[in-house]
Design a protein around this motif. Structure first.
Motif, short mmCIF file in Angstrom:
data_model
loop_
_atom_site.label_atom_id
_atom_site.label_comp_id
_atom_site.label_asym_id
_atom_site.label_seq_id
_atom_site.Cartn_x
_atom_site.Cartn_y
_atom_site.Cartn_z
N GLU B 87 0.69 -1.97 -0.22
CA GLU B 87 -0.34 0.27 0.01
C GLU B 87 0.60 1.51 -0.48
O GLU B 87 0.77 1.94 -0.77
CB GLU B 87 -0.88 0.11 1.25
CG GLU B 87 -2.07 -1.05 1.47
CD GLU B 87 -2.68 -0.44 -0.02
OE1 GLU B 87 -3.64 0.58 -0.24
OE2 GLU B 87 -2.60 -1.17 -0.81
N ILE B 197 -11.91 -4.33 -8.27
CA ILE B 197 -11.29 -5.00 -6.97
C ILE B 197 -12.46 -3.99 -6.35
O ILE B 197 -11.28 -3.31 -5.84
CB ILE B 197 -10.06 -5.84 -7.22
CG1 ILE B 197 -9.43 -6.69 -7.94
CG2 ILE B 197 -9.79 -6.48 -5.62
CD1 ILE B 197 -8.14 -6.45 -7.95
N ARG B 198 -12.76 -4.89 -5.32
CA ARG B 198 -14.14 -3.84 -4.46
C ARG B 198 -13.14 -3.33 -2.89
O ARG B 198 -13.30 -2.22 -2.87
CB ARG B 198 -15.19 -4.17 -4.21
CG ARG B 198 -16.14 -4.42 -5.41
CD ARG B 198 -18.00 -4.61 -5.30
NE ARG B 198 -17.83 -5.99 -4.83
CZ ARG B 198 -17.33 -7.31 -5.84
NH1 ARG B 198 -17.76 -6.07 -7.50
NH2 ARG B 198 -17.70 -7.83 -5.49
N GLY B 199 -12.05 -4.44 -2.60
CA GLY B 199 -11.66 -4.27 -1.07
C GLY B 199 -10.27 -3.75 -1.91
O GLY B 199 -9.43 -4.02 -2.39
N GLY B 200 -9.25 -3.99 0.39
CA GLY B 200 -7.81 -4.00 -0.49
C GLY B 200 -7.91 -2.45 -0.11
O GLY B 200 -6.58 -2.02 0.16
N GLY B 201 -8.86 -1.09 -0.11
CA GLY B 201 -8.24 0.02 -0.19
C GLY B 201 -8.92 0.11 1.05
O GLY B 201 -9.16 -0.47 2.17
N THR B 202 -9.29 1.47 0.92
CA THR B 202 -9.68 2.21 2.33
C THR B 202 -11.12 2.01 2.92
O THR B 202 -11.73 2.10 3.85
CB THR B 202 -9.78 3.95 2.11
OG1 THR B 202 -10.24 4.30 0.77
CG2 THR B 202 -7.92 4.15 1.90
N GLN B 203 -11.92 1.77 1.00
CA GLN B 203 -13.24 1.47 1.25
C GLN B 203 -13.66 0.48 2.41
O GLN B 203 -14.72 0.16 2.91
CB GLN B 203 -14.32 1.51 0.15
CG GLN B 203 -15.40 2.12 0.50
CD GLN B 203 -16.32 2.35 -1.24
OE1 GLN B 203 -16.60 1.99 -1.86
NE2 GLN B 203 -17.73 2.35 -0.89
N HIS B 205 -11.56 -2.12 4.37
CA HIS B 205 -9.70 -1.95 4.09
C HIS B 205 -9.57 -3.85 4.76
O HIS B 205 -10.78 -4.57 4.50
CB HIS B 205 -9.44 -1.98 5.86
CG HIS B 205 -8.58 -1.50 5.78
ND1 HIS B 205 -7.74 -2.47 7.31
CD2 HIS B 205 -6.76 -0.95 5.82
CE1 HIS B 205 -6.64 -2.13 7.79
NE2 HIS B 205 -5.87 -1.82 6.20
N PRO B 206 -8.70 -4.57 4.38
CA PRO B 206 -8.04 -6.18 4.58
C PRO B 206 -8.46 -6.44 5.68
O PRO B 206 -8.67 -7.83 5.72
CB PRO B 206 -6.89 -5.69 4.18
CG PRO B 206 -6.01 -4.92 3.05
CD PRO B 206 -7.11 -3.61 3.53
N SER B 207 -8.82 -5.37 6.66
CA SER B 207 -9.51 -6.38 8.28
C SER B 207 -10.50 -6.62 7.68
O SER B 207 -10.88 -7.44 8.43
CB SER B 207 -9.56 -5.05 9.33
OG SER B 207 -9.73 -4.10 8.52
N TYR B 209 -11.55 -8.50 5.58
CA TYR B 209 -11.59 -9.66 4.70
C TYR B 209 -12.02 -10.71 5.68
O TYR B 209 -11.31 -10.71 6.89
CB TYR B 209 -10.10 -10.18 4.63
CG TYR B 209 -9.81 -11.07 3.41
CD1 TYR B 209 -9.77 -11.46 1.82
CD2 TYR B 209 -10.01 -12.61 4.25
CE1 TYR B 209 -9.63 -11.93 0.93
CE2 TYR B 209 -9.86 -13.49 3.12
CZ TYR B 209 -9.62 -13.12 1.64
OH TYR B 209 -9.06 -14.45 0.88
N PHE B 217 -12.25 -9.27 -2.72
CA PHE B 217 -11.29 -8.61 -2.64
C PHE B 217 -9.96 -9.44 -4.21
O PHE B 217 -9.06 -9.73 -4.13
CB PHE B 217 -10.21 -9.52 -1.44
CG PHE B 217 -10.77 -8.66 -0.54
CD1 PHE B 217 -9.77 -7.37 -0.10
CD2 PHE B 217 -11.98 -8.92 0.43
CE1 PHE B 217 -10.51 -6.02 1.43
CE2 PHE B 217 -12.30 -8.07 1.56
CZ PHE B 217 -10.69 -7.02 2.39
#
Lengths: 331, 331
Positions: B87, B197-203, B205-207, B209, B217
């Motif tokens: 990131e 890919i909707r996940g992985g950013g600030t909207q 967050h990986p947490s 997952y 993701f």
């Protein structure tokens, strides 16, 4: 090297929720007053339901209003942020969607040099405009750091705030003198891991987020190492940048620094010999807003009347990488 | 609009591990031959221990070798990829680190328009060079898609491969004619969610997952919607780009398309009326390598002798956003 490009308008958006230093003292279980003293930040904003694209779009509308322009006057939209809303597509396209320009065709892409993203985008896009590719470019920096803080690392988590800033740039009319006078960027990857979020990309995919690895997905910073490397390099960097632009320190009406931390701002002013009149410090009310800090500080300086047309201004910052970057401009 | 910028050298790196269509047939539990027929991809590479920065650095060294240059001839390093290694910081800084240029100061930043990142970087950086900011720029596209594929979405997961491509660009000597003749990009965010890919950013967050959200993701694509929107727009887009560059279709020695999929390449050639001699198709051996596809295809076309100095070439692609982008150049 000069580019006859003018800052036409600036705008900001701050999340509704305001978070005080006192609130963080409690959250972290530290003595009252510790957070403010340590960070220099009295309050900052954290998103509740806002997305990065929504904040960016709202800041963009304000910048257009300040410039006396409408959305359709823009022919390029660059998102210059250190964080992204989602992995794909780029955040600029999501801002275009929020602005209801979904069929406009306005080109959208992201430029990322972490905290220096706005400075890089201004530098690069002013060249594209000078070459006749675009007439008016909207640069948006929109950051949500609050979701990626490590609450075990007290030194870093207290520094940040969320929010967005936007700047519209256009070609300078022949009768005016506004311009980009000079620019420079230096990256020293000996400091690539002094501030980082290791996870979230292709090396440590979100699927590896698990008990015990949480810290890899939050911001990790070694303030002392950053301080040492920056201290070594920044004086020479600024001297070279100003010399190449034929601008003397005392000719700068304002220095718009990245609002990294209270200590970073004190060191920058001290080492570089800028006066309190020159240094624009808005840290206390916003915190470090990653790439949004520099355009937000520019916005505040303009709003407060500290910068007038014809004034020479230095945008200056450091970022993860580790990079130093600056732009000298006449507003 | 023209820029006297020349492609000085190109290079590639492919991961050691090669994955055949047969292997994917088995993995997906589909009849033998299904993957190759559906995707047009016979083999592609997936990383084992390689990182994006390592692949990018290796491709960069090859490009410099092809150009007869050394690392210290470069004064800017741009990573033009749709995926990031981590990131923070930007991938360009991590490539600089892999190249052991850690104290060089060479400026590093990322430009991201997903699959069009290389085209955007070439367009933007050629302007910075034409304005005298840089002499020789290294543009690196390095992509690891294999970690982010959705194996439940058979239509999309069979398309992709990992790898890197790099291009060194420099100013054209006065006695030569190589140049960027024209460029264009259009973004229609009505298609912002057609591939994402909707996940992985600030909207998201990986947490976040967790069981049940994995698909957010990984890459999600609606091929039919992309096809429809692209079909509506691409003919007009290419006609305008070529007309503004005063280049006729038949004057193009080669079209270097994004290697999106077998179907995308067939449709592009058919709708636009380019011949098989013009269209460079390397999909079967590499798959869709996101932003690395276009510079890799350029590299292969040069290696195979399909492009000579003086030839006019069109780089052309589509990307998540949804964007269309192209550059017309004389090699």
């Amino acid at each position: 090297m000069e580019r006859k490009i003018k800052v036409l308008g600036t705008g900001k958006y701050l999340p509704k929720r305001q978070v005080t230093a006192d609130e963080l003292d409690e959250r972290l279980g530290v003595p009252a007053g510790w957070v403010e003293k340590k960070s220099g930040v009295s309050k900052r904003h954290y998103v509740t339901d806002e997305t990065a694209a929504q904040m960016g779009a709202r800041a963009a509308l304000k910048a257009l209003e300040a410039a006396g322009l409408s959305l359709h006057d823009i022919d390029c939209l660059v998102c210059a942020s250190g964080t992204a809303q989602q992995e794909i597509p780029c955040t600029a396209a999501l801002i275009q969607e929020e602005l209801k320009l979904t069929r406009s065709g306005i080109p959208c892409f992201d430029i990322n040099s972490t905290c220096l993203s706005f400075v890089t985008a201004l530098d690069v896009m002013s060249c594209s405009m000078a070459m006749g590719i675009y007439e008016r470019v909207l640069i948006v920096s929109t950051e949500i750091s609050s979701v990626g803080l490590n609450w075990e690392q007290k030194e870093s988590c207290i520094l940040f705030g969320d929010g967005a800033a936007a700047v519209v740039i256009g070609r300078t009319p022949d009768t005016e003198t506004a311009r980009i006078i000079g620019s420079s960027m230096k990256t020293y990857s000996e400091g690539a891991h002094y501030s980082e979020i290791r996870g979230g990309g292709t090396q440590l995919h979100p699927s590896q987020y698990a008990q015990g690895r949480e810290a890899d997905f939050t911001f990790d910073m070694d303030g002392r190492k950053i301080f040492r490397l920056t201290s070594q390099r920044i004086t020479g960097f600024v001297e070279q940048l100003l010399a190449a632009a034929f601008v003397k320190k005392e000719q700068l009406k304002a220095v718009i620094p990245h609002q990294a931390s209270g200590m970073a701002l004190r060191i920058m002013a001290g080492k570089l010999g800028f006066s309190d009149q020159q240094m624009v410090n808005i840290l206390a009310n916003y915190g470090n807003m990653i790439a949004a800090s520099i355009p937000l500080t520019l916005h505040e300086a303009i709003q407060q009347g500290r910068i007038q047309r014809g004034d020479r201004v230095l945008l200056l910052g450091t970022s993860a990488g580790l990079s130093l970057g600056g732009v000298v401009l006449e507003y």
